[in-house]
Scaffold this motif. Structure first.
Motif, PDB file in Angstrom:
ATOM      1  N   GLU A   1       0.813  -1.212   0.000  1.00  0.00           N
ATOM      2  CA  GLU A   1       0.000   0.000   0.000  1.00  0.00           C
ATOM      3  C   GLU A   1       0.852   1.270   0.000  1.00  0.00           C
ATOM      4  O   GLU A   1       0.463   2.292  -0.556  1.00  0.00           O
ATOM      5  CB  GLU A   1      -0.924   0.013   1.227  1.00  0.00           C
TER       6      GLU A   1
ATOM      7  N   PRO B   1       2.194   2.261  -4.190  1.00  0.00           N
ATOM      8  CA  PRO B   1       1.408   1.481  -5.162  1.00  0.00           C
ATOM      9  C   PRO B   1       2.091   1.387  -6.517  1.00  0.00           C
ATOM     10  O   PRO B   1       2.770   2.325  -6.955  1.00  0.00           O
ATOM     11  CB  PRO B   1       0.099   2.273  -5.270  1.00  0.00           C
TER      12      PRO B   1
ATOM     13  N   THR C   1       1.612   1.944  -9.716  1.00  0.00           N
ATOM     14  CA  THR C   1       0.766   2.613 -10.706  1.00  0.00           C
ATOM     15  C   THR C   1       1.611   3.148 -11.852  1.00  0.00           C
ATOM     16  O   THR C   1       2.765   3.527 -11.659  1.00  0.00           O
ATOM     17  CB  THR C   1      -0.022   3.789 -10.097  1.00  0.00           C
TER      18      THR C   1
ATOM     19  N   ARG D   1      -3.054  11.883  -6.812  1.00  0.00           N
ATOM     20  CA  ARG D   1      -3.902  10.692  -6.708  1.00  0.00           C
ATOM     21  C   ARG D   1      -3.366   9.555  -7.561  1.00  0.00           C
ATOM     22  O   ARG D   1      -3.439   8.380  -7.176  1.00  0.00           O
ATOM     23  CB  ARG D   1      -5.340  11.042  -7.116  1.00  0.00           C
TER      24      ARG D   1
ATOM     25  N   ALA E   1      -0.695   7.869  -5.573  1.00  0.00           N
ATOM     26  CA  ALA E   1      -1.033   7.367  -4.238  1.00  0.00           C
ATOM     27  C   ALA E   1      -2.055   6.250  -4.228  1.00  0.00           C
ATOM     28  O   ALA E   1      -2.095   5.450  -3.284  1.00  0.00           O
ATOM     29  CB  ALA E   1      -1.544   8.522  -3.370  1.00  0.00           C
ATOM     30  N   TYR E   2      -2.904   6.178  -5.266  1.00  0.00           N
ATOM     31  CA  TYR E   2      -4.010   5.215  -5.246  1.00  0.00           C
ATOM     32  C   TYR E   2      -4.051   4.427  -6.549  1.00  0.00           C
ATOM     33  O   TYR E   2      -4.223   5.010  -7.627  1.00  0.00           O
ATOM     34  CB  TYR E   2      -5.341   5.937  -5.048  1.00  0.00           C
ATOM     35  N   ALA E   3      -3.894   3.114  -6.439  1.00  0.00           N
ATOM     36  CA  ALA E   3      -3.995   2.244  -7.607  1.00  0.00           C
ATOM     37  C   ALA E   3      -5.442   1.788  -7.765  1.00  0.00           C
ATOM     38  O   ALA E   3      -6.078   1.424  -6.767  1.00  0.00           O
ATOM     39  CB  ALA E   3      -3.085   1.028  -7.455  1.00  0.00           C
TER      40      ALA E   3
ATOM     41  N   PRO F   1      -8.308  -0.594  -7.846  1.00  0.00           N
ATOM     42  CA  PRO F   1      -8.289  -1.938  -7.261  1.00  0.00           C
ATOM     43  C   PRO F   1      -8.407  -3.026  -8.309  1.00  0.00           C
ATOM     44  O   PRO F   1      -9.121  -2.877  -9.312  1.00  0.00           O
ATOM     45  CB  PRO F   1      -9.502  -1.934  -6.326  1.00  0.00           C
TER      46      PRO F   1
ATOM     47  N   THR G   1      -4.644   6.684 -14.661  1.00  0.00           N
ATOM     48  CA  THR G   1      -3.952   5.932 -13.626  1.00  0.00           C
ATOM     49  C   THR G   1      -4.192   4.457 -13.890  1.00  0.00           C
ATOM     50  O   THR G   1      -5.339   4.021 -14.007  1.00  0.00           O
ATOM     51  CB  THR G   1      -4.466   6.295 -12.224  1.00  0.00           C
TER      52      THR G   1
ATOM     53  N   ASN H   1      -3.256   0.373 -12.891  1.00  0.00           N
ATOM     54  CA  ASN H   1      -2.679  -0.583 -11.953  1.00  0.00           C
ATOM     55  C   ASN H   1      -1.694  -1.450 -12.739  1.00  0.00           C
ATOM     56  O   ASN H   1      -2.080  -2.236 -13.603  1.00  0.00           O
ATOM     57  CB  ASN H   1      -3.763  -1.448 -11.318  1.00  0.00           C
TER      58      ASN H   1
ATOM     59  N   GLY I   1       5.536   6.900  -0.135  1.00  0.00           N
ATOM     60  CA  GLY I   1       4.888   7.143  -1.419  1.00  0.00           C
ATOM     61  C   GLY I   1       5.899   7.606  -2.450  1.00  0.00           C
ATOM     62  O   GLY I   1       7.111   7.518  -2.252  1.00  0.00           O
TER      63      GLY I   1
END
Length: 414
Positions: free
Chosen positions: A20, A23, A25, A98, A101-103, A105, A127, A129, A192
């Motif tokens: 986490e 990530p 990305t 973002r 920081a955020y993949a 799901p 973005t 994954n 991060g």
């Protein structure tokens, strides 16, 4: 009946090493001169997803004793993929944050999101994954969406024909030698990735030169890291730079997924003091030989690790343990040169053609720094991405200055 596909080697290794804090990305940023109609864009992007159905996938539920992770192909997206954040002075900066920081799901189809940011024109920020997809595959889908939206041909341009040289590459440093690590700078207190994007002139090279722009970028990356480490008192070691190689076609038949294979270009410390023409020639013959080799995407070791002879949970624990043990021998950094963007990315009269495209690859430790480049409209678009546990924003800005300086030195006159 739902179609299920076993995870390929690259996807499985990435899934094993998921975390986490940093990530995996891929960030893609496409700048257009005009504005797009939200409804039409959503419709075009959704149609593009259906034209490339392999992107409509999610991870199937699995028990610990299962021997494979499986992708479950879906007929439609599970969620709205295209969103329109509120315009504002920090909208693009926030969207970039973002993306790092955020993949998206893996449990929701598809593992990609696109934010449409209105600035002086429009920015499409995707973005991805990276466990499921890579940048070139997603760019292929976006090119299809551009054609559906604007009604204009977005077929890929013909790739340049490279002159092949029969000379064998010079001997490289031993693969068993521990490579250089990037010296820590002024890290931030939060984990991060950080990101810096910039636009540079394409480096010039003489007509008929035996090296490519990719070789100039490779040399500049090596010199930048050596300069940085030397300034931080690090003893010179061989530089090992991971380079993705993508042999897929760029037309509509392009396989969607993680399709690149990774090779490692090694340069000894003393080679970086050679006259620039010789350094470029050595780099070119070495990279050309590596590209020509037939090799699994992540090497033979990864292929063995993903053999479905034991439960996938056991293989995951083994893979993470081996990754930690092998960290000192991992490559110094990664240079991902997308090259000239092969598609016009022309969204018609509304949006126009893309005039800048940036990519950035994950920058997890122990590498801690990735260099990603692409060229559009005769300009080089550079993204530096780093682990905040290694470097800070000021370090990124300094590395960008060093890279520009060393890239300029590769412009050897005829």
């Amino acid at each position: 009946m739902t179609t299920r596909v076993p995870f390929p080697v690259v996807d499985e290794i990435s899934r094993h090493c998921h975390q986490e804090a940093e990530p995996e990305t891929v960030h893609i940023e496409v700048h257009l001169p005009g504005r797009l109609d939200p409804g039409r864009l959503r419709k075009a992007f959704h149609e593009a997803l259906h034209q490339h159905p392999r992107i409509l996938m999610r991870e199937a539920p699995a028990r610990w004793y299962h021997r494979r992770y499986l992708w479950e192909l879906t007929t439609d997206p599970d969620v709205e993929v295209v969103t329109f954040p509120e315009p504002g002075r920090t909208a693009l900066r926030d969207a970039r944050a973002r993306a790092l920081a955020y993949a998206p799901p893996l449990s929701v189809s598809p593992p990609i999101r696109m934010e449409v940011v209105e600035e002086a024109g429009t920015v499409l920020l995707l973005t991805v994954n990276h466990t499921a997809l890579d940048g070139p595959a997603c760019l292929r889908v976006l090119a299809t969406a551009a054609e559906l939206y604007g009604g204009r041909d977005n077929a890929p341009s013909t790739p340049p024909v490279r002159k092949q040289e029969a000379a064998p590459p010079p001997p490289a440093p031993s693969p068993w030698a521990r490579p250089a690590r990037i010296a820590p700078g002024a890290p931030e207190p939060t984990p991060g990735n950080g990101l810096l994007v910039t636009e540079l002139p394409l480096p010039r090279r003489p007509k008929g030169a035996p090296y490519t722009v990719n070789d100039q970028l490779m040399a500049a990356t090596a010199l930048t890291v050596a300069h940085w480490n030397g300034a931080h008192g690090v003893r010179p070691r061989p530089l090992r730079i991971t380079m993705p190689v993508d042999d897929r076609p760029r037309d509509a038949s392009m396989p969607i997924g993680n399709g690149t294979r990774l090779v490692e270009v090694t340069l000894a410390p003393e080679e970086l003091h050679l006259p620039m023409p010789e350094l470029l020639h050595r780099t070119a013959t070495r990279t050309r030989a590596l590209k020509a080799q037939s090799r699994p995407q992540l090497g033979h070791g990864a292929a063995l690790l993903t053999k479905p002879v034991t439960p996938v949970a056991w293989r995951a624990a083994l893979t993470r343990g081996l990754r930690r043990a092998a960290a000192p021998w991992m490559s110094t950094t990664l240079l991902s040169n997308i090259g000239r963007i092969p598609y016009p990315l022309d969204f018609g009269e509304d949006g126009g053609r893309a005039h800048a495209v940036w990519f950035s690859a994950p920058a997890r430790m122990p590498r801690g720094l990735t260099v990603t480049t692409a060229s559009t409209a005769g300009r080089l678009h550079l993204a530096l991405r780093w682990s905040r546990t290694l470097l800070g924003p000021g370090d990124g800005a300094h590395l960008r200055e060093l890279f520009e300086e060393h890239l300029h030195t590769t412009e050897v006159p005829a």
